[in-house]
Design a protein around this motif. Sequence first.
Motif, PDB file in Angstrom:
ATOM      1  N   UNK A  52      26.480  54.517  48.267  1.00  0.00           N
ATOM      2  CA  UNK A  52      25.385  54.913  47.384  1.00  0.00           C
ATOM      3  C   UNK A  52      25.017  53.806  46.408  1.00  0.00           C
ATOM      4  N   UNK A  53      25.935  52.901  46.132  1.00  0.00           N
ATOM      5  CA  UNK A  53      25.668  51.798  45.211  1.00  0.00           C
ATOM      6  C   UNK A  53      26.711  50.704  45.431  1.00  0.00           C
ATOM      7  N   UNK A  60      31.008  50.685  46.696  1.00  0.00           N
ATOM      8  CA  UNK A  60      31.796  49.518  47.056  1.00  0.00           C
ATOM      9  C   UNK A  60      31.531  48.410  46.043  1.00  0.00           C
ATOM     10  N   UNK A  61      32.600  47.705  45.654  1.00  0.00           N
ATOM     11  CA  UNK A  61      32.477  46.626  44.669  1.00  0.00           C
ATOM     12  C   UNK A  61      33.480  45.536  45.007  1.00  0.00           C
ATOM     13  N   UNK A  64      34.215  61.405  43.953  1.00  0.00           N
ATOM     14  CA  UNK A  64      33.724  60.080  44.335  1.00  0.00           C
ATOM     15  C   UNK A  64      34.841  59.218  44.934  1.00  0.00           C
ATOM     16  N   UNK A  65      34.439  58.219  45.710  1.00  0.00           N
ATOM     17  CA  UNK A  65      35.341  57.206  46.263  1.00  0.00           C
ATOM     18  C   UNK A  65      34.777  55.840  45.930  1.00  0.00           C
ATOM     19  N   UNK A  66      35.608  54.970  45.345  1.00  0.00           N
ATOM     20  CA  UNK A  66      35.215  53.598  45.045  1.00  0.00           C
ATOM     21  C   UNK A  66      36.066  52.663  45.893  1.00  0.00           C
ATOM     22  N   UNK A  67      35.423  51.820  46.689  1.00  0.00           N
ATOM     23  CA  UNK A  67      36.113  50.853  47.545  1.00  0.00           C
ATOM     24  C   UNK A  67      36.054  49.490  46.862  1.00  0.00           C
ATOM     25  N   UNK A  84      31.390  40.085  50.075  1.00  0.00           N
ATOM     26  CA  UNK A  84      31.637  41.089  51.118  1.00  0.00           C
ATOM     27  C   UNK A  84      31.030  42.433  50.734  1.00  0.00           C
ATOM     28  N   UNK A  85      31.092  42.787  49.443  1.00  0.00           N
ATOM     29  CA  UNK A  85      30.492  44.039  48.978  1.00  0.00           C
ATOM     30  C   UNK A  85      28.975  44.016  49.180  1.00  0.00           C
ATOM     31  N   UNK A  86      28.350  42.872  48.909  1.00  0.00           N
ATOM     32  CA  UNK A  86      26.913  42.747  49.125  1.00  0.00           C
ATOM     33  C   UNK A  86      26.573  42.938  50.597  1.00  0.00           C
ATOM     34  N   UNK A  87      27.421  42.409  51.468  1.00  0.00           N
ATOM     35  CA  UNK A  87      27.223  42.592  52.905  1.00  0.00           C
ATOM     36  C   UNK A  87      27.326  44.070  53.271  1.00  0.00           C
ATOM     37  N   UNK A  88      28.340  44.747  52.728  1.00  0.00           N
ATOM     38  CA  UNK A  88      28.537  46.165  53.054  1.00  0.00           C
ATOM     39  C   UNK A  88      27.343  47.005  52.618  1.00  0.00           C
ATOM     40  N   UNK A  89      26.819  46.720  51.439  1.00  0.00           N
ATOM     41  CA  UNK A  89      25.654  47.459  50.972  1.00  0.00           C
ATOM     42  C   UNK A  89      24.428  47.213  51.836  1.00  0.00           C
TER      43      UNK A  89
END
Length: 374
Positions: free
Chosen positions: A234-235, A212-213, A127-130, A221-226
Amino acid sequence: MHIPSPSDMAEVTRLTRSGRLREAMALLRKGQAPASDAAHTPKASNSDTAMPDPGEVARSMMGAMFGNAPDTAASPTAAPAQSRFRRARAKPAQDDPRFRTRRYSAVAGSRDYKLYVPASLPTGPVPLVVMLHGCTQSPDDFAAGTRMNELAEEQGFLVAYPAQSKAANVKKCWNWFSAADQMREQGEPSLIAGITREIMAEHAVDPGRVYVAGLSAGGAAAAIMGAVYPELYAAVGVHSGLPRGAARDMASAFAAMQGANVATVPVSGQVVPTIVFHGDGDKTVHPANAESVITQASAGNRFTVKSEDGRAAGDVAWQRTVHTDAGGRAVLENWTIRGAGHAWSGGSQAGTYTDPNGPDASREMLRFFFAQTA
């Protein structure tokens, strides 16, 4: 507050990004043209000193979103601010071969980012978490406060920390309130997505487990990315943030942070699995924004909703509302932390803008993330 013209709003945005907050607020409140003589420009400050009335309210709304210190908890039963909110400068991780700075460049510009590759990383796709930091923060600071690198060692995943530049925002805030920075393949979203894709191309990343979080401006910004890259992430995890479209300029940003007329710009019919944390004592970003993030992520779909209450470290009460689909899978979670202000819940005092009490937002986000695949 008068209604600024488009040219006024362009000037307000320019002044805010330059740290000239008093002039920006004067233009918003009265329509007065800011002083053009640089010799008379007020110097930006990181102190808690408020602007004189009526600007006091506006400056408090700036809070962590535009670079000031986090507010204290509203609950009279909450612990003193000194113990709940850490403001000390985090010490950067020096010469750690697992945590290197890199630079990504594209048509929209360039941004540095740090990538943590744990020694315990398993073979095969991972996994990757941004992670998107808040205002005035850095990747090192945010990593220390959230302890995400420690969890990466424990659970075996990559962590990326895009760094906002002072050239783009003097307080290093992601420009969530700018219309140009809320669109797919434009502005800051294109840079964050580009960083994500670059890491995926160079490392064994499972494309179905990229997340992304963010916190505060980073949470927005995370909400925008999602919302604009649902096929890439994925979440999403949003801590003390706002939904995409909550603001289009500085005036609407202030209103959204107060909880007034919070917009939830429709997205496609695709649900974006999202977990939200927000303190109900948050004086910087109104808690109403948490539900707006959930509403937007639901894309108009209906789910089975259940709530539970509990207590965490420091006897901090919380409520978790879980939205499950027809198959019983939790696709949305909304955590309300009683009495908490504008800080990362369960964070480490090694970083800034953290509250060591409350549920462990980092660990709970990972639990939620890893149950989701694209």
